[in-house]
Scaffold this active site. Structure first.
Site, PDB file in Angstrom:
ATOM      1  N   HIS A   1       0.842  -1.205   0.000  1.00  0.00           N
ATOM      2  CA  HIS A   1       0.000   0.000   0.000  1.00  0.00           C
ATOM      3  C   HIS A   1       0.876   1.254   0.000  1.00  0.00           C
ATOM      4  O   HIS A   1       2.075   1.174   0.283  1.00  0.00           O
ATOM      5  CB  HIS A   1      -0.929   0.020   1.224  1.00  0.00           C
TER       6      HIS A   1
ATOM      7  N   LYS B   1      -0.510   4.977   4.491  1.00  0.00           N
ATOM      8  CA  LYS B   1      -1.408   4.051   5.218  1.00  0.00           C
ATOM      9  C   LYS B   1      -0.884   3.815   6.626  1.00  0.00           C
ATOM     10  O   LYS B   1       0.305   3.551   6.830  1.00  0.00           O
ATOM     11  CB  LYS B   1      -1.517   2.722   4.451  1.00  0.00           C
TER      12      LYS B   1
END
Ligand SMILES: NC(=O)c1ccc[n+]([C@@H]2O[C@H](COP(=O)([O-])OP(=O)(O)OC[C@H]3O[C@@H](n4cnc5c(N)ncnc54)[C@H](O)[C@@H]3O)[C@@H](O)[C@H]2O)c1
Length: 251
Positions: free
Chosen positions: A143, A147
């Site tokens: 990700h 995040k």
């Protein structure tokens, strides 16, 4: 045609869905609810849910966990089914979701992408054959650098899906750096990579003796969640009270 009330309409996902619905002859946003309104939507927006009295088939929610209690009350009071996409709900709120689902149709999923929800099913079939034959199961997720949580909720859902297929016999290993030991049979390793602007990659690896099978899902934009939410709204229209998830939408 499904008539939607968009809860959290002025947020990132609310706007993604507004754009998608404009091009979808099978859906229409009849009103929006958001605490902030810039007046830039093609539908009326209410800053208080109780002021929104438009006739609608389904409420789609991408807002904030703080907003979900009032949302569920609104859905029950007006008897309008609701697709809850907001994440980070507390245990108490999850209980409230259960209670609401006894009075109105509630569909909740931490990942609305049709691809991920299909993957959740496919890997169960693969696990039953491959893990039973001694293949090791590992998950790698990637990700963007902003995040906060790791591993992703979706990686955990994939692990839960594998484990469910194997009668819950497996345990999860998140960090191999702390212990010097060989891999055990009944473990699912979960690794997280963070960098750049990666929207979300999930790989499920079945590694056996002399062969490897990998399933990979890549989200190129957050539109995949919006598309899934609209499909969920179409599915939920007219459904009786009960708790639903994306596996019901996929069939
Ligand atoms: N299930 C999924 O697949 C999925 C995918 C993406 C995002 N999400 C979740 O959806 C939520 C929203 O994501 P986002 O990226 O659109 O966030 P965002 O912060 O851009 O938008 C949230 C919107 O909700 C509004 N809001 C806040 N409190 C409200 C209230 N009491 N009543 C009405 N509106 C309120 C905000 O003003 C804002 O416009 C988050 O919880 C996120 O994790 C879920």
């Amino acid at each position: 045609m499904v008539k939607i009330i968009m809860h959290g309409c002025n947020g990132y996902m609310g706007q993604v869905i507004s754009g998608l619905v404009e091009k979808d002859p099978g859906a229409q946003i009849v009103a929006g609810i958001d605490i902030a309104d810039n007046g830039n939507n093609s539908y009326p927006v209410y800053t208080k849910a109780e002021d929104c009295q438009e006739e609608a088939d389904v409420i789609v929610d991408f807002s904030s966990a703080k907003a979900v209690d009032a949302l569920l009350d609104y859905s029950v009071n007006r008897q309008i089914p609701v697709v809850v996409c907001t994440t980070g709900l507390s245990e108490e709120q999850l209980k409230k979701v259960e209670e609401a689902s006894q009075k109105v149709a509630v569909l909740k999923s931490a990942n609305m992408s049709l691809g991920i929800n299909t993957l959740l099913k496919l890997i169960q079939d693969a696990a039953k054959v491959l893990a039973t034959a001694g293949f090791d199961m590992e998950i790698v997720e990637r990700h963007h650098r902003l995040k906060l949580d790791a591993p992703s909720g979706t990686a955990l859902a994939l692990a839960d899906s594998l484990n469910e297929a194997m009668d819950g016999k497996y345990h999860y290993v998140f960090d191999r750096s702390q212990e010097r030991r060989q891999r055990e049979d009944l473990e699912i390793g979960i690794s997280a990579v963070r960098g750049g602007t990666i929207v979300g990659d999930h790989e499920v690896i079945f590694a056996g003796p002399d062969e490897v099978i990998e399933f990979k899902h890549t989200a190129y934009s957050k539109a995949v969640f919006g598309k899934g939410a609209i499909e969920a709204a179409k599915f939920l229209k007219g459904k009786p009270a009960g708790k639903y998830d994306m596996s019901d939408v996929i069939g």
